[in-house]
Design a protein around this motif. Structure first.
Motif, PDB file in Angstrom:
ATOM      1  N   GLU A  38       6.918   5.406  -8.746  1.00  0.00           N
ATOM      2  CA  GLU A  38       7.060   4.851 -10.084  1.00  0.00           C
ATOM      3  C   GLU A  38       6.044   5.512 -11.012  1.00  0.00           C
ATOM      4  OE1 GLU A  38       6.761   0.616 -10.050  1.00  0.00           O
ATOM      5  OE2 GLU A  38       8.128   0.388  -8.350  1.00  0.00           O
ATOM      6  N   VAL A  39       6.378   5.585 -12.298  1.00  0.00           N
ATOM      7  CA  VAL A  39       5.469   6.130 -13.306  1.00  0.00           C
ATOM      8  C   VAL A  39       5.241   5.068 -14.367  1.00  0.00           C
ATOM      9  CG1 VAL A  39       5.098   7.920 -15.051  1.00  0.00           C
ATOM     10  CG2 VAL A  39       6.261   8.495 -12.897  1.00  0.00           C
ATOM     11  N   GLN A  40       3.994   4.756 -14.610  1.00  0.00           N
ATOM     12  CA  GLN A  40       3.622   3.786 -15.641  1.00  0.00           C
ATOM     13  C   GLN A  40       3.030   4.551 -16.822  1.00  0.00           C
ATOM     14  OE1 GLN A  40       0.703   0.898 -14.397  1.00  0.00           O
ATOM     15  NE2 GLN A  40       1.093  -0.464 -16.117  1.00  0.00           N
ATOM     16  N   ILE A  41       3.642   4.440 -17.980  1.00  0.00           N
ATOM     17  CA  ILE A  41       3.223   5.193 -19.159  1.00  0.00           C
ATOM     18  C   ILE A  41       2.304   4.348 -20.036  1.00  0.00           C
ATOM     19  CG2 ILE A  41       4.007   6.393 -21.243  1.00  0.00           C
ATOM     20  CD1 ILE A  41       6.665   6.919 -19.792  1.00  0.00           C
ATOM     21  N   PHE A  42       1.198   4.939 -20.443  1.00  0.00           N
ATOM     22  CA  PHE A  42       0.247   4.290 -21.340  1.00  0.00           C
ATOM     23  C   PHE A  42       0.241   5.030 -22.689  1.00  0.00           C
ATOM     24  CE2 PHE A  42      -1.138   3.268 -17.096  1.00  0.00           C
ATOM     25  CZ  PHE A  42      -1.630   1.965 -17.182  1.00  0.00           C
ATOM     26  N   PRO A  43       0.850   4.467 -23.731  1.00  0.00           N
ATOM     27  CA  PRO A  43       0.866   5.130 -25.040  1.00  0.00           C
ATOM     28  C   PRO A  43      -0.534   5.234 -25.645  1.00  0.00           C
ATOM     29  CG  PRO A  43       2.558   3.435 -24.889  1.00  0.00           C
ATOM     30  CD  PRO A  43       1.639   3.239 -23.718  1.00  0.00           C
ATOM     31  N   PHE A  44      -0.633   5.994 -26.733  1.00  0.00           N
ATOM     32  CA  PHE A  44      -1.915   6.230 -27.417  1.00  0.00           C
ATOM     33  C   PHE A  44      -2.625   4.906 -27.724  1.00  0.00           C
ATOM     34  CE2 PHE A  44      -4.318   6.440 -31.417  1.00  0.00           C
ATOM     35  CZ  PHE A  44      -5.280   7.362 -31.057  1.00  0.00           C
ATOM     36  N   GLY A  45      -3.918   4.887 -27.463  1.00  0.00           N
ATOM     37  CA  GLY A  45      -4.738   3.730 -27.772  1.00  0.00           C
ATOM     38  C   GLY A  45      -4.878   2.754 -26.626  1.00  0.00           C
ATOM     39  N   THR A  46      -3.959   2.797 -25.675  1.00  0.00           N
ATOM     40  CA  THR A  46      -3.989   1.857 -24.557  1.00  0.00           C
ATOM     41  C   THR A  46      -5.229   2.048 -23.692  1.00  0.00           C
ATOM     42  OG1 THR A  46      -1.569   2.030 -24.489  1.00  0.00           O
ATOM     43  CG2 THR A  46      -2.623   0.862 -22.693  1.00  0.00           C
ATOM     44  N   LEU A  47      -5.566   3.320 -23.459  1.00  0.00           N
ATOM     45  CA  LEU A  47      -6.713   3.640 -22.611  1.00  0.00           C
ATOM     46  C   LEU A  47      -7.779   4.432 -23.368  1.00  0.00           C
ATOM     47  CD1 LEU A  47      -4.887   4.644 -19.286  1.00  0.00           C
ATOM     48  CD2 LEU A  47      -5.931   2.449 -19.860  1.00  0.00           C
ATOM     49  N   GLY A  48      -7.734   4.372 -24.689  1.00  0.00           N
ATOM     50  CA  GLY A  48      -8.736   5.070 -25.481  1.00  0.00           C
ATOM     51  C   GLY A  48      -8.179   6.271 -26.214  1.00  0.00           C
ATOM     52  N   ALA A  84       0.813  -1.215   0.000  1.00  0.00           N
ATOM     53  CA  ALA A  84       0.000   0.000   0.000  1.00  0.00           C
ATOM     54  C   ALA A  84       0.843   1.261   0.000  1.00  0.00           C
ATOM     55  CB  ALA A  84      -0.925  -0.010   1.222  1.00  0.00           C
ATOM     56  N   GLN A  85       2.090   1.189   0.462  1.00  0.00           N
ATOM     57  CA  GLN A  85       2.917   2.377   0.551  1.00  0.00           C
ATOM     58  C   GLN A  85       3.512   2.780  -0.795  1.00  0.00           C
ATOM     59  OE1 GLN A  85       3.010   4.171   3.411  1.00  0.00           O
ATOM     60  NE2 GLN A  85       1.521   2.629   4.063  1.00  0.00           N
ATOM     61  N   ALA A  86       3.534   1.871  -1.734  1.00  0.00           N
ATOM     62  CA  ALA A  86       4.134   2.173  -3.037  1.00  0.00           C
ATOM     63  C   ALA A  86       3.249   3.151  -3.801  1.00  0.00           C
ATOM     64  CB  ALA A  86       4.323   0.900  -3.840  1.00  0.00           C
ATOM     65  N   ALA A  87       3.874   4.139  -4.408  1.00  0.00           N
ATOM     66  CA  ALA A  87       3.128   5.115  -5.213  1.00  0.00           C
ATOM     67  C   ALA A  87       3.467   4.878  -6.676  1.00  0.00           C
ATOM     68  CB  ALA A  87       3.493   6.533  -4.806  1.00  0.00           C
ATOM     69  N   THR A  88       2.508   4.328  -7.407  1.00  0.00           N
ATOM     70  CA  THR A  88       2.676   4.121  -8.849  1.00  0.00           C
ATOM     71  C   THR A  88       1.701   5.043  -9.557  1.00  0.00           C
ATOM     72  OG1 THR A  88       3.347   1.822  -8.544  1.00  0.00           O
ATOM     73  CG2 THR A  88       2.581   2.461 -10.730  1.00  0.00           C
ATOM     74  N   TRP A  89       2.250   5.963 -10.333  1.00  0.00           N
ATOM     75  CA  TRP A  89       1.433   6.958 -11.008  1.00  0.00           C
ATOM     76  C   TRP A  89       1.257   6.590 -12.474  1.00  0.00           C
ATOM     77  CZ3 TRP A  89       4.939  11.429  -8.841  1.00  0.00           C
ATOM     78  CH2 TRP A  89       4.718  11.544  -7.462  1.00  0.00           C
ATOM     79  N   LYS A  90       0.031   6.641 -12.940  1.00  0.00           N
ATOM     80  CA  LYS A  90      -0.293   6.290 -14.321  1.00  0.00           C
ATOM     81  C   LYS A  90      -0.344   7.562 -15.173  1.00  0.00           C
ATOM     82  CE  LYS A  90      -3.891   4.101 -12.700  1.00  0.00           C
ATOM     83  NZ  LYS A  90      -3.456   4.059 -11.285  1.00  0.00           N
ATOM     84  N   TYR A  91       0.238   7.484 -16.361  1.00  0.00           N
ATOM     85  CA  TYR A  91       0.436   8.658 -17.227  1.00  0.00           C
ATOM     86  C   TYR A  91       0.088   8.228 -18.659  1.00  0.00           C
ATOM     87  CZ  TYR A  91       3.342  12.579 -19.172  1.00  0.00           C
ATOM     88  OH  TYR A  91       3.822  13.690 -19.817  1.00  0.00           O
ATOM     89  N   SER A  92      -0.962   8.807 -19.229  1.00  0.00           N
ATOM     90  CA  SER A  92      -1.399   8.432 -20.577  1.00  0.00           C
ATOM     91  C   SER A  92      -0.925   9.449 -21.616  1.00  0.00           C
ATOM     92  CB  SER A  92      -2.922   8.323 -20.632  1.00  0.00           C
ATOM     93  OG  SER A  92      -3.513   9.609 -20.479  1.00  0.00           O
ATOM     94  N   LEU A  93      -0.738   8.969 -22.835  1.00  0.00           N
ATOM     95  CA  LEU A  93      -0.264   9.795 -23.946  1.00  0.00           C
ATOM     96  C   LEU A  93      -1.282   9.835 -25.080  1.00  0.00           C
ATOM     97  CD1 LEU A  93       3.377   8.354 -24.307  1.00  0.00           C
ATOM     98  CD2 LEU A  93       2.619  10.234 -22.829  1.00  0.00           C
ATOM     99  N   GLU A  94      -1.134  10.837 -25.938  1.00  0.00           N
ATOM    100  CA  GLU A  94      -1.913  10.910 -27.179  1.00  0.00           C
ATOM    101  C   GLU A  94      -1.077  10.409 -28.366  1.00  0.00           C
ATOM    102  OE1 GLU A  94      -4.492  14.939 -26.143  1.00  0.00           O
ATOM    103  OE2 GLU A  94      -2.586  15.099 -27.209  1.00  0.00           O
TER     104      GLU A  94
END
Length: 343
Positions: A60-70, A25-35
């Motif tokens: 941590e930062v998790q990157i979601f490229p275009f199309g991954t999340l819409g 629970a202490q881990a901070a993973t931030w999600k970041y989406s792209l166009e």
């Protein structure tokens, strides 16, 4: 809520739950989406942002490229909802959410010089105070804003004047000011989701589109068009936003970390863009030697500049609110940047 957005929300939520279970629970993973794709300008910026965050904290930062999340509108909504922490949100899409952001789409407003652009986005009070406050009203926090490159037109027939665009269907993002721009330029503006553009050009449903040169090259738009025209009318702008509740809830240390990461990514992406347009153009001509590239002269640009005046008037009249103040502030900030760069 659309089915696609529901699926994207489920994917983002499942990812967050999995990471919480796996890392505690202490881990901070931030999600970041792209166009865009991870190897395009937004991906290069996001990668540097991620590297800085992870090198200077346990986050941590998790990157979601275009199309991954819409599509772009979907990911902006996910950021508003708090399903993801960061998103790239270009004014061409968010102009419907914050109408004053359409100032970035007005032709012949932004400076063309790279150094002036670099200074302007960093120092503009209009961007970093006035417009930033409007994001807050929409459950978003403006982290950064940066240019991606001069916009070029790619078409099936040559363009040297507004008359050449008569009857030409040009794809635009779903922004009233982009529609107004290409209407003023003599074309038939046609809003389409990005995923449909290549096929629409291939089947002649549309005959043109606009984007920075690197994007024309990476998405292979040159395969389905024959002419590239530099009219000097704009530079593609994008923004990095965070969910407001998420950002407000960060410790002062993490807020500073995010801003420092954005500063590092901004400096990196402005350096990265030096010569990017020329490199991309060279790749296009190597892949398709028959492609015709035209840089309009000042004389050829004059009627486009004249047509741009009605777009400015439409922006002020149709957007209302703070539109005039934003436009005036933009022009004053640009002049200040020109003066600083000239010193």
């Amino acid at each position: 809520m659309t089915h696609r957005l529901t699926a994207a929300l489920a994917a983002a939520t499942a990812s967050a739950l999995a990471l919480t279970v796996a890392t505690g629970a202490q881990a901070a993973t931030w999600k970041y989406s792209l166009e865009e794709a991870i190897d395009e300008v937004q991906g290069v910026y996001a990668t540097k942002f991620k590297e800085y965050i992870e090198a200077n904290s346990d986050n941590e930062v998790q990157i979601f490229p275009f199309g991954t999340l819409g599509e772009s509108n979907d990911t902006t909504e996910l950021a508003q909802m708090g399903a993801i922490q960061f998103a790239t949100a270009s004014p061409g899409f968010t102009g419907s959410l914050i109408p004053e952001l359409q100032v970035f789409l007005l032709p012949y407003v932004l400076p063309e010089e790279h150094a002036v652009l670099a200074d302007f986005y960093q120092t503009s009070e209009t961007i970093n105070d006035m417009l930033a406050a409007k994001y807050e009203d929409k459950s978003l926090h403006l982290v950064d804003m940066y240019p991606e490159g001069e916009v070029v037109m790619t078409t099936k027939e040559p363009v040297t004047s507004p008359a050449d665009l008569d009857g030409v269907k040009v794809r635009v993002m779903t922004s009233p000011m982009l529609i107004e721009t290409y209407d003023a330029f003599g074309a038939t503006p046609t809003p389409l989701p990005w995923g449909e553009v290549y096929g629409a050009l291939q089947t002649n449903i549309i005959q043109g589109q606009e984007n920075p040169m690197f994007f024309v090259e990476s998405t292979k738009m040159y395969e389905v068009t024959d002419y590239i025209t530099y009219a000097g009318h704009n530079n593609f702008t994008t923004a990095v936003v965070a969910n407001k509740s998420f950002f407000d809830g960060l410790s002062d240390e993490d807020k500073t970390l995010v801003q420092e990461a954005a500063n590092a990514a901004y400096e990196h992406i402005m350096d990265y863009q030096q010569g990017l347009t020329e490199r991309s153009e060279a790749k296009i001509l190597e892949a398709k030697p028959s492609m015709t590239v035209t840089h309009l002269t000042d004389e050829q640009r004059a009627p486009f500049r004249e047509a741009a005046q009605q777009v400015r008037e439409a922006f002020v009249n149709e957007v209302g609110g703070d539109a005039q103040a934003v436009l005036d502030g933009f022009e004053a900030d640009i002049e200040a940047s020109k003066a600083r760069v000239a010193e």
